[in-house]
Write a protein that holds these residues in place. Sequence first.
Motif, PDB file in Angstrom:
ATOM      1  N   GLN A  26       6.891 -11.623   6.445  1.00 50.66           N
ATOM      2  CA  GLN A  26       8.020 -12.037   5.578  1.00 50.66           C
ATOM      3  C   GLN A  26       7.985 -11.803   3.968  1.00 50.66           C
ATOM      4  O   GLN A  26       9.008 -10.973   3.479  1.00 50.66           O
ATOM      5  N   ASP A  27       6.844 -12.023   3.678  1.00 54.61           N
ATOM      6  CA  ASP A  27       6.631 -11.511   2.415  1.00 54.61           C
ATOM      7  C   ASP A  27       6.756  -9.953   2.085  1.00 54.61           C
ATOM      8  O   ASP A  27       7.230  -9.604   1.261  1.00 54.61           O
ATOM      9  N   PHE A  28       6.247  -9.325   3.099  1.00 57.02           N
ATOM     10  CA  PHE A  28       6.082  -7.856   2.865  1.00 57.02           C
ATOM     11  C   PHE A  28       7.597  -7.343   3.020  1.00 57.02           C
ATOM     12  O   PHE A  28       8.270  -6.473   2.221  1.00 57.02           O
ATOM     13  N   LEU A  29       8.601  -7.812   4.030  1.00 57.87           N
ATOM     14  CA  LEU A  29      10.032  -7.559   3.921  1.00 57.87           C
ATOM     15  C   LEU A  29      10.548  -8.047   2.759  1.00 57.87           C
ATOM     16  O   LEU A  29      11.661  -7.088   2.247  1.00 57.87           O
ATOM     17  N   ASP A  30      10.321  -9.051   1.978  1.00 59.58           N
ATOM     18  CA  ASP A  30      10.857  -9.284   0.984  1.00 59.58           C
ATOM     19  C   ASP A  30      10.484  -8.285  -0.192  1.00 59.58           C
ATOM     20  O   ASP A  30      11.690  -7.825  -0.915  1.00 59.58           O
ATOM     21  N   GLU A  31       9.541  -7.776  -0.496  1.00 64.37           N
ATOM     22  CA  GLU A  31       9.179  -6.784  -1.157  1.00 64.37           C
ATOM     23  C   GLU A  31       9.619  -5.355  -0.904  1.00 64.37           C
ATOM     24  O   GLU A  31      10.200  -4.497  -1.582  1.00 64.37           O
ATOM     25  N   GLU A  58      15.594  -1.150  -2.382  1.00 64.11           N
ATOM     26  CA  GLU A  58      16.866  -1.388  -3.185  1.00 64.11           C
ATOM     27  C   GLU A  58      17.252  -0.757  -4.318  1.00 64.11           C
ATOM     28  O   GLU A  58      17.943   0.308  -4.785  1.00 64.11           O
ATOM     29  N   ARG A  59      15.857  -0.956  -5.072  1.00 59.13           N
ATOM     30  CA  ARG A  59      15.564  -0.275  -6.419  1.00 59.13           C
ATOM     31  C   ARG A  59      15.519   1.256  -6.472  1.00 59.13           C
ATOM     32  O   ARG A  59      15.981   1.972  -7.303  1.00 59.13           O
ATOM     33  N   LEU A  60      14.891   1.657  -5.366  1.00 53.66           N
ATOM     34  CA  LEU A  60      14.751   3.024  -5.290  1.00 53.66           C
ATOM     35  C   LEU A  60      16.149   3.886  -4.937  1.00 53.66           C
ATOM     36  O   LEU A  60      16.690   4.976  -5.527  1.00 53.66           O
ATOM     37  N   LEU A  61      16.848   2.990  -4.117  1.00 56.27           N
ATOM     38  CA  LEU A  61      18.128   3.861  -3.884  1.00 56.27           C
ATOM     39  C   LEU A  61      19.307   3.970  -4.888  1.00 56.27           C
ATOM     40  O   LEU A  61      19.858   4.794  -4.938  1.00 56.27           O
ATOM     41  N   GLN A 100       3.093   2.771  -1.749  1.00 56.54           N
ATOM     42  CA  GLN A 100       1.965   2.101  -2.115  1.00 56.54           C
ATOM     43  C   GLN A 100       2.099   0.667  -1.295  1.00 56.54           C
ATOM     44  O   GLN A 100       1.096   0.212  -0.841  1.00 56.54           O
ATOM     45  N   MET A 101       3.203   0.243  -1.404  1.00 54.09           N
ATOM     46  CA  MET A 101       3.654  -1.025  -0.900  1.00 54.09           C
ATOM     47  C   MET A 101       3.022  -1.133   0.862  1.00 54.09           C
ATOM     48  O   MET A 101       2.768  -2.135   1.149  1.00 54.09           O
ATOM     49  N   PHE A 102       3.231   0.089   1.648  1.00 59.60           N
ATOM     50  CA  PHE A 102       2.915   0.093   2.821  1.00 59.60           C
ATOM     51  C   PHE A 102       1.227  -0.095   2.929  1.00 59.60           C
ATOM     52  O   PHE A 102       0.775  -0.480   4.021  1.00 59.60           O
ATOM     53  N   ASP A 103       0.393   0.382   1.946  1.00 57.11           N
ATOM     54  CA  ASP A 103      -0.848   0.299   2.140  1.00 57.11           C
ATOM     55  C   ASP A 103      -1.435  -1.458   1.937  1.00 57.11           C
ATOM     56  O   ASP A 103      -2.396  -1.904   2.483  1.00 57.11           O
ATOM     57  N   ARG A 104      -0.510  -2.133   1.330  1.00 54.31           N
ATOM     58  CA  ARG A 104      -0.601  -3.576   1.083  1.00 54.31           C
ATOM     59  C   ARG A 104      -0.181  -4.467   2.224  1.00 54.31           C
ATOM     60  O   ARG A 104      -0.282  -5.551   2.157  1.00 54.31           O
ATOM     61  N   ALA A 105       0.577  -3.867   3.032  1.00 51.86           N
ATOM     62  CA  ALA A 105       1.325  -4.355   4.066  1.00 51.86           C
ATOM     63  C   ALA A 105       0.331  -5.089   4.821  1.00 51.86           C
ATOM     64  O   ALA A 105      -0.920  -4.670   5.087  1.00 51.86           O
ATOM     65  N   PRO A 106       0.718  -5.887   5.867  1.00 46.95           N
ATOM     66  CA  PRO A 106      -0.348  -6.650   7.182  1.00 46.95           C
ATOM     67  C   PRO A 106      -0.605  -5.571   7.677  1.00 46.95           C
ATOM     68  O   PRO A 106      -0.158  -4.651   8.023  1.00 46.95           O
TER      69      PRO A 106
END
Length: 258
Positions: A5-10, A16-19, A35-41
């Motif tokens: 869920q923390d991942f989904l929030d990020e 949204e900011r990218l869009l 880079q966010m995907f590298d930090r994901a579960p």
Amino acid sequence: MDEFQDFLDEYDDLTERLLRARYQDFAALAKRVMQMFDRAPEATSTRVRWLRSLFPIGKVEADVLVAPQGMVGSGRMNWPQDLEQSLGAQLNLLQSFTDKEDTAWQFAHNFFYSRSNNINDTLHEMTEHLFEPMFRDLRRYLTRQRNNPVEIEEIPASDRIVQIDHNKASYQEAIGSIAGASEALIGDNTIGPADRDRIKFELDAGILLLTAQTVTMSAIEAVLVRALRWLSSNFAGAALGIAAERALSAVLLLLGGS
């Protein structure tokens, strides 16, 4: 604490900011998303890596993109029908936009038509019609697969995407040893001019590949590793062969090879 869920929030915040990003900000935000995907579960991180291995950027350029024929926005995209292949291809396209500020806008200019001549309007045509649906599909897909990690062995070695940490000592060792092999190549009088020029170009291209944040093993194998192996085999025991062997070991260590 729910890590997913923390991942989904990020995910929701960054996508949204990218869009909504202007062209000046797009590359930096795209890099943050990737880079966010590298930090994901782990289940999510490995799943994204596996998706990207299905359709490398070279395959996107060869099989998906049809160059424009004169008119602005006239390029065509033939995305694969399979959801996983399509998501992997589109993620790799997004990754290709992370290095230069104007790459995404130039792509949008070639493949998306806007009535306005405004750069950001053209960019938003792309984000609205390509990446907004992709992010929705990817979010649903990753949610369904949240408890289904992909084994690293399932990611083809040749298409595996490797993260490059430029702050590691092993990175400096690899770059330095490639430069050493290049100097030995220039100073060797036994190699033919044509071979010297070809290998020098491939070593320089290899260094350039390693300056990226990520690199596919297929690209490194095709350019850098092949050149170093050719040198170490054809000049075994000589200073050039020894320098090439040292560089090859350093590169494989950096990339986790053997």
